[in-house]
Design a protein around this motif. Structure first.
Motif, mmCIF file in Angstrom:
data_model
loop_
_atom_site.group_PDB
_atom_site.id
_atom_site.type_symbol
_atom_site.label_atom_id
_atom_site.label_comp_id
_atom_site.label_asym_id
_atom_site.label_seq_id
_atom_site.Cartn_x
_atom_site.Cartn_y
_atom_site.Cartn_z
ATOM 1 N N PRO A 3 45.247 51.296 69.676
ATOM 2 C CA PRO A 3 44.164 50.378 70.053
ATOM 3 C C PRO A 3 42.838 50.797 69.426
ATOM 4 C CG PRO A 3 44.696 51.821 71.890
ATOM 5 C CD PRO A 3 45.699 52.106 70.808
ATOM 6 N N ARG A 4 42.042 49.821 69.090
ATOM 7 C CA ARG A 4 40.703 50.094 68.543
ATOM 8 C C ARG A 4 39.772 50.509 69.662
ATOM 9 N NH1 ARG A 4 39.757 45.581 63.988
ATOM 10 N NH2 ARG A 4 41.178 46.506 62.492
ATOM 11 N N TRP A 5 38.787 51.319 69.278
ATOM 12 C CA TRP A 5 37.736 51.628 70.224
ATOM 13 C C TRP A 5 36.963 50.341 70.475
ATOM 14 C CZ3 TRP A 5 36.323 56.142 66.579
ATOM 15 C CH2 TRP A 5 37.087 57.265 66.900
ATOM 16 N N PRO A 6 36.719 49.981 71.727
ATOM 17 C CA PRO A 6 36.022 48.714 72.006
ATOM 18 C C PRO A 6 34.618 48.653 71.401
ATOM 19 C CG PRO A 6 36.938 49.647 74.023
ATOM 20 C CD PRO A 6 37.140 50.658 72.940
ATOM 21 N N VAL A 7 33.923 49.785 71.372
ATOM 22 C CA VAL A 7 32.556 49.823 70.834
ATOM 23 C C VAL A 7 32.562 50.758 69.628
ATOM 24 C CG1 VAL A 7 30.158 50.418 71.311
ATOM 25 C CG2 VAL A 7 31.587 49.464 73.132
ATOM 26 N N THR A 18 29.580 62.232 59.819
ATOM 27 C CA THR A 18 29.234 62.796 61.127
ATOM 28 C C THR A 18 28.125 62.020 61.822
ATOM 29 O OG1 THR A 18 27.797 64.423 60.064
ATOM 30 C CG2 THR A 18 30.017 65.145 60.651
ATOM 31 N N SER A 19 27.217 61.447 61.061
ATOM 32 C CA SER A 19 26.157 60.630 61.653
ATOM 33 C C SER A 19 26.764 59.400 62.315
ATOM 34 C CB SER A 19 25.150 60.221 60.577
ATOM 35 O OG SER A 19 24.235 59.271 61.082
ATOM 36 N N TRP A 20 27.664 58.753 61.611
ATOM 37 C CA TRP A 20 28.306 57.552 62.146
ATOM 38 C C TRP A 20 29.145 57.889 63.372
ATOM 39 C CZ3 TRP A 20 33.530 55.456 60.662
ATOM 40 C CH2 TRP A 20 33.743 54.182 61.193
ATOM 41 N N LEU A 21 29.927 58.966 63.284
ATOM 42 C CA LEU A 21 30.745 59.360 64.434
ATOM 43 C C LEU A 21 29.870 59.724 65.625
ATOM 44 C CD1 LEU A 21 33.508 61.483 62.669
ATOM 45 C CD2 LEU A 21 33.707 59.146 63.557
ATOM 46 N N ALA A 22 28.717 60.350 65.364
ATOM 47 C CA ALA A 22 27.794 60.688 66.461
ATOM 48 C C ALA A 22 27.252 59.423 67.118
ATOM 49 C CB ALA A 22 26.657 61.555 65.937
ATOM 50 N N ARG A 23 26.970 58.398 66.318
ATOM 51 C CA ARG A 23 26.490 57.132 66.910
ATOM 52 C C ARG A 23 27.571 56.476 67.758
ATOM 53 N NH1 ARG A 23 25.030 52.879 64.123
ATOM 54 N NH2 ARG A 23 26.132 53.340 62.192
ATOM 55 N N GLY A 29 28.809 58.132 75.519
ATOM 56 C CA GLY A 29 28.277 59.253 76.271
ATOM 57 C C GLY A 29 29.105 60.520 76.128
ATOM 58 N N ILE A 30 29.733 60.702 74.963
ATOM 59 C CA ILE A 30 30.567 61.880 74.712
ATOM 60 C C ILE A 30 30.126 62.547 73.406
ATOM 61 C CG2 ILE A 30 32.558 60.973 75.980
ATOM 62 C CD1 ILE A 30 33.806 60.191 73.267
ATOM 63 N N SER A 31 30.712 63.701 73.114
ATOM 64 C CA SER A 31 30.407 64.411 71.872
ATOM 65 C C SER A 31 31.374 63.975 70.768
ATOM 66 C CB SER A 31 30.532 65.918 72.090
ATOM 67 O OG SER A 31 31.891 66.255 72.299
ATOM 68 N N VAL A 32 31.024 64.316 69.541
ATOM 69 C CA VAL A 32 31.914 64.049 68.405
ATOM 70 C C VAL A 32 33.212 64.829 68.576
ATOM 71 C CG1 VAL A 32 32.201 64.313 65.905
ATOM 72 C CG2 VAL A 32 30.045 63.459 66.820
ATOM 73 N N ASP A 33 33.142 66.022 69.169
ATOM 74 C CA ASP A 33 34.350 66.823 69.412
ATOM 75 C C ASP A 33 35.342 66.062 70.298
ATOM 76 O OD1 ASP A 33 33.278 68.919 67.936
ATOM 77 O OD2 ASP A 33 32.515 69.949 69.708
ATOM 78 N N ILE A 34 34.832 65.438 71.349
ATOM 79 C CA ILE A 34 35.702 64.676 72.257
ATOM 80 C C ILE A 34 36.217 63.425 71.553
ATOM 81 C CG2 ILE A 34 35.773 63.361 74.418
ATOM 82 C CD1 ILE A 34 33.798 65.449 75.550
ATOM 83 N N LEU A 35 35.371 62.783 70.773
ATOM 84 C CA LEU A 35 35.801 61.617 70.002
ATOM 85 C C LEU A 35 36.936 62.002 69.054
ATOM 86 C CD1 LEU A 35 34.829 58.589 69.684
ATOM 87 C CD2 LEU A 35 33.658 59.386 67.638
ATOM 88 N N ALA A 36 36.786 63.138 68.377
ATOM 89 C CA ALA A 36 37.825 63.618 67.454
ATOM 90 C C ALA A 36 39.108 63.955 68.207
ATOM 91 C CB ALA A 36 37.324 64.824 66.677
ATOM 92 N N SER A 37 38.980 64.500 69.410
ATOM 93 C CA SER A 37 40.182 64.837 70.178
ATOM 94 C C SER A 37 40.944 63.572 70.572
ATOM 95 C CB SER A 37 39.847 65.686 71.403
ATOM 96 O OG SER A 37 39.198 64.923 72.391
ATOM 97 N N ASP A 38 40.238 62.455 70.723
ATOM 98 C CA ASP A 38 40.901 61.185 70.993
ATOM 99 C C ASP A 38 41.768 60.760 69.800
ATOM 100 O OD1 ASP A 38 41.315 58.774 72.665
ATOM 101 O OD2 ASP A 38 40.237 57.774 71.022
#
Length: 115
Positions: A3-7, A18-23, A29-38
């Motif tokens: 599934p795609r991320w809704p936002v 990294t700038s885009w992933l941070a946005r 409301g999470i860190s890039v580390d948590i986003l990457a773990s997803d």
């Protein structure tokens, strides 16, 4: 199908990965580390996503955002400058490190860049 991320805001032209992933992470409301773990990746302190992301990383981000893999790779140094080494020696030297794929077209190379 993953599934795609809704936002997921669109990348800005010239933006680093990294700038885009941070946005994107900020929207949740999470860190890039948590986003990457997803995505199934553990991003360590020494990992530089802007230099050369891990194998398969761009493809997983593309699956979650709908942004083309080529566009995601272009947000990294390794994707933006094909032929350049991604294993740069950052130790101080008398002259800047160069690679045949990265040399300036100027006959004086890097010395001409500041003049």
């Amino acid at each position: 199908m993953t599934p795609r991320w809704p936002v997921h805001p669109a990348p800005i032209p010239g933006e680093a990965l990294t700038s885009w992933l941070a946005r994107i992470a900020h929207k949740y409301g999470i860190s890039v580390d948590i986003l990457a773990s997803d995505l199934g990746y553990a991003i360590g302190r020494d990992d530089d996503l802007d230099l050369a992301p891990p194998a398969g990383f761009a493809e997983k981000v593309a699956d979650r955002t709908g942004v083309a893999v080529a566009d995601i790779r272009a947000m990294t140094i390794s994707g933006h400058t094909p032929g350049c080494s991604t294993s740069l020696n950052l130790a101080p030297t008398r002259s800047p490190p160069t690679s045949a794929g990265c040399r300036s077209s100027s006959p004086r190379g890097h010395a001409a860049a500041g003049r």
